[in-house]
Design a protein around this motif. Structure first.
Motif, PDB file in Angstrom:
ATOM      1  N   GLN A  27       0.810  -1.219   0.000  1.00 57.18           N
ATOM      2  CA  GLN A  27       0.000   0.000   0.000  1.00 57.18           C
ATOM      3  C   GLN A  27       0.851   1.280   0.000  1.00 57.18           C
ATOM      4  OE1 GLN A  27      -2.019   0.881   3.883  1.00 57.18           O
ATOM      5  NE2 GLN A  27      -1.016  -0.980   4.589  1.00 57.18           N
ATOM      6  N   PHE A  28       2.162   1.127   0.327  1.00 53.67           N
ATOM      7  CA  PHE A  28       3.021   2.328   0.368  1.00 53.67           C
ATOM      8  C   PHE A  28       3.811   2.537  -0.926  1.00 53.67           C
ATOM      9  CE2 PHE A  28       2.956   0.671   4.803  1.00 53.67           C
ATOM     10  CZ  PHE A  28       2.143   1.657   5.319  1.00 53.67           C
ATOM     11  N   ALA A  29       3.587   1.655  -1.906  1.00 51.02           N
ATOM     12  CA  ALA A  29       4.438   1.679  -3.113  1.00 51.02           C
ATOM     13  C   ALA A  29       4.519   3.079  -3.724  1.00 51.02           C
ATOM     14  CB  ALA A  29       3.932   0.668  -4.137  1.00 51.02           C
ATOM     15  N   ASN A  30       3.393   3.793  -3.767  1.00 53.30           N
ATOM     16  CA  ASN A  30       3.407   5.093  -4.443  1.00 53.30           C
ATOM     17  C   ASN A  30       3.934   6.232  -3.584  1.00 53.30           C
ATOM     18  OD1 ASN A  30       2.507   4.211  -6.893  1.00 53.30           O
ATOM     19  ND2 ASN A  30       0.373   4.200  -6.198  1.00 53.30           N
ATOM     20  N   GLU A  31       4.088   5.992  -2.315  1.00 50.36           N
ATOM     21  CA  GLU A  31       4.598   7.106  -1.495  1.00 50.36           C
ATOM     22  C   GLU A  31       5.869   6.734  -0.734  1.00 50.36           C
ATOM     23  OE1 GLU A  31       3.278   8.889   1.809  1.00 50.36           O
ATOM     24  OE2 GLU A  31       2.059   7.287   2.621  1.00 50.36           O
ATOM     25  N   TRP A  32       6.560   5.738  -1.291  1.00 53.93           N
ATOM     26  CA  TRP A  32       7.782   5.269  -0.636  1.00 53.93           C
ATOM     27  C   TRP A  32       8.810   6.380  -0.475  1.00 53.93           C
ATOM     28  CZ3 TRP A  32       7.383   0.375   1.221  1.00 53.93           C
ATOM     29  CH2 TRP A  32       8.502  -0.110   1.899  1.00 53.93           C
ATOM     30  N   TRP A  33       8.838   7.278  -1.469  1.00 53.67           N
ATOM     31  CA  TRP A  33       9.877   8.308  -1.454  1.00 53.67           C
ATOM     32  C   TRP A  33       9.388   9.647  -0.922  1.00 53.67           C
ATOM     33  CZ3 TRP A  33      14.903   7.586  -1.595  1.00 53.67           C
ATOM     34  CH2 TRP A  33      15.322   6.303  -1.961  1.00 53.67           C
ATOM     35  N   ASN A  34       8.195   9.645  -0.320  1.00 50.99           N
ATOM     36  CA  ASN A  34       7.693  10.874   0.292  1.00 50.99           C
ATOM     37  C   ASN A  34       8.301  11.020   1.693  1.00 50.99           C
ATOM     38  OD1 ASN A  34       6.305  12.927   1.504  1.00 50.99           O
ATOM     39  ND2 ASN A  34       4.254  12.054   1.165  1.00 50.99           N
TER      40      ASN A  34
ATOM     41  N   LEU B  88       6.253   6.854   5.721  1.00 50.22           N
ATOM     42  CA  LEU B  88       7.562   6.204   5.892  1.00 50.22           C
ATOM     43  C   LEU B  88       8.665   7.188   6.276  1.00 50.22           C
ATOM     44  CD1 LEU B  88       7.454   3.660   2.924  1.00 50.22           C
ATOM     45  CD2 LEU B  88       6.688   3.352   5.265  1.00 50.22           C
ATOM     46  N   ARG B  89       8.256   8.366   6.800  1.00 52.90           N
ATOM     47  CA  ARG B  89       9.270   9.397   7.100  1.00 52.90           C
ATOM     48  C   ARG B  89      10.326   8.914   8.095  1.00 52.90           C
ATOM     49  NH1 ARG B  89       4.479  10.492   8.998  1.00 52.90           N
ATOM     50  NH2 ARG B  89       4.081  10.959  11.180  1.00 52.90           N
ATOM     51  N   ALA B  90       9.937   8.030   9.028  1.00 56.18           N
ATOM     52  CA  ALA B  90      10.918   7.559  10.017  1.00 56.18           C
ATOM     53  C   ALA B  90      12.004   6.704   9.354  1.00 56.18           C
ATOM     54  CB  ALA B  90      10.218   6.761  11.118  1.00 56.18           C
ATOM     55  N   LEU B  91      11.674   6.007   8.255  1.00 54.41           N
ATOM     56  CA  LEU B  91      12.707   5.238   7.536  1.00 54.41           C
ATOM     57  C   LEU B  91      13.672   6.188   6.838  1.00 54.41           C
ATOM     58  CD1 LEU B  91      10.778   2.276   5.832  1.00 54.41           C
ATOM     59  CD2 LEU B  91      12.111   2.239   7.951  1.00 54.41           C
ATOM     60  N   HIS B  92      13.134   7.290   6.310  1.00 51.54           N
ATOM     61  CA  HIS B  92      14.004   8.279   5.652  1.00 51.54           C
ATOM     62  C   HIS B  92      14.963   8.891   6.667  1.00 51.54           C
ATOM     63  CE1 HIS B  92      12.249   8.463   1.591  1.00 51.54           C
ATOM     64  NE2 HIS B  92      11.127   8.118   2.196  1.00 51.54           N
TER      65      HIS B  92
ATOM     66  N   GLY C 154      12.710  -2.810   0.211  1.00 54.71           N
ATOM     67  CA  GLY C 154      11.563  -1.984  -0.141  1.00 54.71           C
ATOM     68  C   GLY C 154      11.855  -1.180  -1.392  1.00 54.71           C
ATOM     69  N   GLY C 155      11.518   0.109  -1.373  1.00 52.31           N
ATOM     70  CA  GLY C 155      11.765   0.971  -2.542  1.00 52.31           C
ATOM     71  C   GLY C 155      13.185   1.494  -2.614  1.00 52.31           C
ATOM     72  N   GLY C 156      14.030   1.169  -1.621  1.00 50.78           N
ATOM     73  CA  GLY C 156      15.445   1.506  -1.734  1.00 50.78           C
ATOM     74  C   GLY C 156      15.917   2.711  -0.940  1.00 50.78           C
ATOM     75  N   ILE C 157      15.218   3.030   0.140  1.00 51.52           N
ATOM     76  CA  ILE C 157      15.582   4.233   0.932  1.00 51.52           C
ATOM     77  C   ILE C 157      17.018   4.148   1.471  1.00 51.52           C
ATOM     78  CG2 ILE C 157      15.058   5.577   3.035  1.00 51.52           C
ATOM     79  CD1 ILE C 157      12.102   4.790   2.651  1.00 51.52           C
ATOM     80  N   LEU C 158      17.437   2.967   1.867  1.00 50.62           N
ATOM     81  CA  LEU C 158      18.817   2.787   2.339  1.00 50.62           C
ATOM     82  C   LEU C 158      19.728   2.301   1.205  1.00 50.62           C
ATOM     83  CD1 LEU C 158      20.931   2.641   4.609  1.00 50.62           C
ATOM     84  CD2 LEU C 158      20.038   0.387   5.214  1.00 50.62           C
TER      85      LEU C 158
ATOM     86  N   ASN D  38      12.759  10.535  18.039  1.00 51.72           N
ATOM     87  CA  ASN D  38      11.982  11.685  18.491  1.00 51.72           C
ATOM     88  C   ASN D  38      10.963  11.996  17.399  1.00 51.72           C
ATOM     89  OD1 ASN D  38      10.952  14.197  18.972  1.00 51.72           O
ATOM     90  ND2 ASN D  38      12.934  15.248  19.086  1.00 51.72           N
ATOM     91  N   PHE D  39       9.718  11.553  17.635  1.00 51.75           N
ATOM     92  CA  PHE D  39       8.724  11.668  16.571  1.00 51.75           C
ATOM     93  C   PHE D  39       8.292  13.114  16.319  1.00 51.75           C
ATOM     94  CE2 PHE D  39       6.220  10.854  20.405  1.00 51.75           C
ATOM     95  CZ  PHE D  39       5.251  11.850  20.325  1.00 51.75           C
ATOM     96  N   VAL D  40       8.504  14.011  17.303  1.00 53.94           N
ATOM     97  CA  VAL D  40       8.106  15.407  17.110  1.00 53.94           C
ATOM     98  C   VAL D  40       8.968  16.038  16.003  1.00 53.94           C
ATOM     99  CG1 VAL D  40       7.801  17.665  18.198  1.00 53.94           C
ATOM    100  CG2 VAL D  40       7.381  15.584  19.519  1.00 53.94           C
ATOM    101  N   GLY D  41      10.265  15.805  16.099  1.00 54.10           N
ATOM    102  CA  GLY D  41      11.161  16.383  15.088  1.00 54.10           C
ATOM    103  C   GLY D  41      11.509  15.407  13.982  1.00 54.10           C
ATOM    104  N   ASN D  42      10.944  14.171  14.027  1.00 56.83           N
ATOM    105  CA  ASN D  42      11.296  13.118  13.073  1.00 56.83           C
ATOM    106  C   ASN D  42      12.817  12.941  13.008  1.00 56.83           C
ATOM    107  OD1 ASN D  42      11.098  11.112  11.092  1.00 56.83           O
ATOM    108  ND2 ASN D  42      11.068  12.597   9.428  1.00 56.83           N
ATOM    109  N   GLU D  43      13.414  12.752  14.202  1.00 59.92           N
ATOM    110  CA  GLU D  43      14.875  12.637  14.285  1.00 59.92           C
ATOM    111  C   GLU D  43      15.260  11.405  15.080  1.00 59.92           C
ATOM    112  OE1 GLU D  43      16.456  17.248  14.332  1.00 59.92           O
ATOM    113  OE2 GLU D  43      16.296  16.120  16.190  1.00 59.92           O
ATOM    114  N   TRP D  44      16.318  10.745  14.621  1.00 62.28           N
ATOM    115  CA  TRP D  44      16.854   9.583  15.348  1.00 62.28           C
ATOM    116  C   TRP D  44      18.168   9.971  16.023  1.00 62.28           C
ATOM    117  CZ3 TRP D  44      14.675   4.685  15.645  1.00 62.28           C
ATOM    118  CH2 TRP D  44      13.587   4.437  14.804  1.00 62.28           C
ATOM    119  N   HIS D  45      18.396   9.351  17.191  1.00 63.98           N
ATOM    120  CA  HIS D  45      19.663   9.556  17.908  1.00 63.98           C
ATOM    121  C   HIS D  45      20.154   8.218  18.423  1.00 63.98           C
ATOM    122  CE1 HIS D  45      18.858  13.870  18.014  1.00 63.98           C
ATOM    123  NE2 HIS D  45      17.619  13.537  18.313  1.00 63.98           N
ATOM    124  N   TRP D  46      21.464   8.049  18.474  1.00 68.29           N
ATOM    125  CA  TRP D  46      22.020   6.887  19.176  1.00 68.29           C
ATOM    126  C   TRP D  46      21.802   7.089  20.668  1.00 68.29           C
ATOM    127  CZ3 TRP D  46      22.683   3.071  16.164  1.00 68.29           C
ATOM    128  CH2 TRP D  46      23.258   3.201  14.904  1.00 68.29           C
ATOM    129  N   CYS D  47      21.583   6.024  21.420  1.00 65.12           N
ATOM    130  CA  CYS D  47      21.474   6.155  22.875  1.00 65.12           C
ATOM    131  C   CYS D  47      21.909   4.840  23.528  1.00 65.12           C
ATOM    132  CB  CYS D  47      20.051   6.518  23.292  1.00 65.12           C
ATOM    133  SG  CYS D  47      18.830   5.283  22.897  1.00 65.12           S
TER     134      CYS D  47
END
Ligand SMILES: C[S@@+](CC[C@H](N)C(=O)[O-])C[C@H]1O[C@@H](n2cnc3c(N)ncnc32)[C@H](O)[C@@H]1O
Length: 261
Positions: free
Chosen positions: A30-37, A42-46, A85-89, A236-245
């Motif tokens: 179902q995400f095929a058309n918005e994989w690169w949005n 899928l913003r957390a994968l980006h 998936g669509g190749g984000i990584l 951190n879903f508010v800023g859509n940011e990942w951190h090592w911890c």
């Protein structure tokens, strides 16, 4: 008798079945058309690329004792991205020189990924297949295997990981990012993220499929792989940011090396 028959059929499918769960494939289709949005579902994968590109790049180079300098530090290094998936990584690993094969059991996503590489004039080998089929003809082929955000969608983890490790050269690296099997991951990762805040579509994750790092380490150890890193990741879903911890109770990354004997 019926109960007995049913039980033996289930046993049969769990020992000879594929590692691909068709309901998972339907879910991701179902995400095929918005994989690169980058602002979509899928913003957390980006945004996770900020952590996982250096994880893979620096992990490979430190094991191979090569330098991280230059714009293509992964030149001539063969990487398999399982469940790409669509190749984000996949794409950024190719951009820094990796000779990357992207593998996914969802043919729609692979078609989208192939179209994008053409548009972007990038060199990536995309294949639609299960990992176990691919492993049959590609033993000890790759310097690294990446399985990022896929293990939590696989029921038959041992079989899946065994096939991943078969594709690795001795001395090669396997990189996994996934979700810990803890009550806090259940509450925050599923209840809050999917049901309360709608950060992810409902039904994306199932608690039973999460795995604790020490259980993952044990499976890899049985497959002759030594874990060299387990690191917590915080979203951190508010800023859509990942951190090592240091806390790995929700998301974590693992790097293991296939021993040479
Ligand atoms: C959450 S997505 C992750 C995509 C990619 N790894 C990333 O992080 O950008 C999970 C992907 O795994 C694929 N998948 C699930 N089970 C699979 C299996 N057993 N073999 C290959 N691909 C699978 C799905 O089709 C989906 O594209």
């Amino acid at each position: 008798m019926w109960r007995h028959l049913l039980k033996s059929t289930r046993n049969l499918s769990s020992t000879t079945g594929s590692t691909v769960d068709t309901s998972e494939l339907r879910h991701f289709k179902q995400f095929a058309n918005e994989w690169w949005n980058e602002c979509g579902d899928l913003r957390a994968l980006h945004s996770l690329n900020k952590l996982r590109i250096p994880l893979v790049r620096d992990g490979i180079l430190s094991v191979l004792q090569k330098s991280t300098q230059g714009t293509t530090p992964l030149k001539d290094i063969s990487i398999l991205d399982v469940g790409c998936g669509g190749g984000i990584l996949t794409e950024p690993l190719a951009r820094i020189g990796g000779h990357v094969t992207g593998l996914d059991a969802n043919c729609d996503l692979i078609e989208k990924a192939k179209l994008r590489t053409k548009e972007k004039n990038l060199k990536v080998d995309y294949l639609c297949s299960s990992i176990e089929k691919y492993a049959c003809d590609n033993k000890e082929k790759h310097d690294a295997v990446v399985a990022s955000e896929i293990l939590e969608h696989v029921t038959q983890k041992k079989e899946f990981l065994e096939a991943c490790v078969q594709c690795l050269k001795p001395g090669g690296s396997v990189f996994i990012t996934t979700i810990n099997k803890t009550p806090v991951a259940n509450v925050l990762g599923i209840f809050v993220a999917e049901n309360l805040l709608g950060l992810l579509p409902k039904g994306t994750h199932q608690y039973e499929k999460f795995i604790k790092p020490h259980n993952l380490e044990k499976i890899l150890e049985d497959l002759n792989c030594k874990t060299v890193l387990v690191q917590g990741m915080f979203y951190n879903f508010v800023g859509n940011e990942w951190h090592w911890c240091s806390n790995d109770s929700i998301n974590y990354a693992l790097h293991a090396v296939k021993l040479k004997n």
